[in-house]
Enzyme design. Structure first.
Site, PDB file in Angstrom:
ATOM      1  N   TRP A 102       0.739  -1.148   0.004  1.00  0.00           N
ATOM      2  CA  TRP A 102      -0.146   0.012   0.046  1.00  0.00           C
ATOM      3  C   TRP A 102       0.978   1.272   0.145  1.00  0.00           C
ATOM      4  O   TRP A 102       1.906   1.224   0.960  1.00  0.00           O
ATOM      5  CB  TRP A 102      -0.970  -0.122   1.220  1.00  0.00           C
ATOM      6  CG  TRP A 102      -2.069   1.048   1.186  1.00  0.00           C
ATOM      7  CD1 TRP A 102      -2.101   2.340   1.696  1.00  0.00           C
ATOM      8  CD2 TRP A 102      -3.277   0.811   0.430  1.00  0.00           C
ATOM      9  NE1 TRP A 102      -3.305   2.780   1.416  1.00  0.00           N
ATOM     10  CE2 TRP A 102      -4.156   1.903   0.716  1.00  0.00           C
ATOM     11  CE3 TRP A 102      -3.865  -0.196  -0.247  1.00  0.00           C
ATOM     12  CZ2 TRP A 102      -5.366   1.861   0.161  1.00  0.00           C
ATOM     13  CZ3 TRP A 102      -5.067  -0.057  -0.864  1.00  0.00           C
ATOM     14  CH2 TRP A 102      -5.620   0.977  -0.612  1.00  0.00           C
ATOM     15  N   HIS A 147      -9.379   6.256  10.237  1.00  0.00           N
ATOM     16  CA  HIS A 147      -9.137   4.726  10.045  1.00  0.00           C
ATOM     17  C   HIS A 147      -7.458   4.535  10.282  1.00  0.00           C
ATOM     18  O   HIS A 147      -6.968   3.655  10.817  1.00  0.00           O
ATOM     19  CB  HIS A 147      -9.452   4.176   8.432  1.00  0.00           C
ATOM     20  CG  HIS A 147      -8.944   3.111   8.304  1.00  0.00           C
ATOM     21  ND1 HIS A 147      -9.474   1.730   8.820  1.00  0.00           N
ATOM     22  CD2 HIS A 147      -7.832   2.633   7.569  1.00  0.00           C
ATOM     23  CE1 HIS A 147      -8.980   0.849   8.241  1.00  0.00           C
ATOM     24  NE2 HIS A 147      -7.877   1.185   7.175  1.00  0.00           N
ATOM     25  N   ALA A 170       0.035  -2.062   5.678  1.00  0.00           N
ATOM     26  CA  ALA A 170       0.542  -1.935   7.091  1.00  0.00           C
ATOM     27  C   ALA A 170      -0.043  -2.837   8.158  1.00  0.00           C
ATOM     28  O   ALA A 170       0.915  -3.336   9.089  1.00  0.00           O
ATOM     29  CB  ALA A 170       0.572  -0.415   7.547  1.00  0.00           C
ATOM     30  N   PHE A 219      11.005   0.253  13.586  1.00  0.00           N
ATOM     31  CA  PHE A 219       9.686   1.056  13.055  1.00  0.00           C
ATOM     32  C   PHE A 219       9.976   2.094  11.850  1.00  0.00           C
ATOM     33  O   PHE A 219      10.175   3.229  12.266  1.00  0.00           O
ATOM     34  CB  PHE A 219       8.877   1.613  14.224  1.00  0.00           C
ATOM     35  CG  PHE A 219       7.596   2.001  14.071  1.00  0.00           C
ATOM     36  CD1 PHE A 219       6.736   1.226  14.005  1.00  0.00           C
ATOM     37  CD2 PHE A 219       7.230   3.241  13.842  1.00  0.00           C
ATOM     38  CE1 PHE A 219       5.207   1.553  13.652  1.00  0.00           C
ATOM     39  CE2 PHE A 219       6.085   3.711  13.520  1.00  0.00           C
ATOM     40  CZ  PHE A 219       5.094   2.709  13.319  1.00  0.00           C
TER      41      PHE A 219
END
Length: 156
Positions: free
Chosen positions: A22, A88, A56, A113
């Protein structure tokens, strides 16, 4: 005072990168930055495994499976969650963050991360090789640092 400093990461270290499809125009640049940094720092190409996931949200599942193998000195997680018209993004960011932190702690494994949590596409572009740097590259640097620090720590 005894300051523990990282040693060079052992030559046989393997790293994994879990990257979201994405927003691929962003995540591909993050991946490119991470791979280039590993290469610059002497990590062999075949010592880096890359797993693409749909988005994700799916990153923690694959990260958990990779961590379970005990093969890696660190796992980089790369994605780009960009705020839309609803909240969202908040729920995705919170769930992914919590999941990845838990995996790292449970496995005493650096889980880096590199999931961008941006308000706008422009912010993401700037963090994927733009004016703010490349967060994928920064994750690779942090993974090498952590691998070296963990190697320098006593085991008991």
């Amino acid at each position: 005072m005894n300051v523990i400093t990282p040693v060079d990461a052992p030559d046989n270290c393997r790293f994994a990168i879990v990257v979201a499809e994405w927003n691929k125009s962003i995540t591909q640049k993050l991946l490119d930055g991470a791979v280039a940094t590993f290469a610059e720092r002497g990590v062999a190409e075949d010592a880096v495994d890359v797993a693409w996931v749909p988005g994700a949200w799916e990153i923690p599942v694959i990260t958990q499976r990779l961590a379970d193998t005990c093969r890696y000195a660190g796992i980089l997680t790369l994605g780009a969650v960009i705020k839309g018209d609803t909240v969202h993004d908040h729920w995705i960011n919170a769930g992914v963050t919590d999941g990845l932190m838990r995996i790292g702690i449970e496995h005493s494994l650096p889980v880096l991360f590199g999931v961008l949590t941006c308000e706008t596409l422009e912010q993401a572009i700037q963090r994927a090789g733009g004016s703010v740097g490349n967060k994928g590259s920064e994750c690779a640097e942090a993974a090498l640092h952590m691998a070296g620090l963990l190697a320098a720590l006593p085991t008991r």
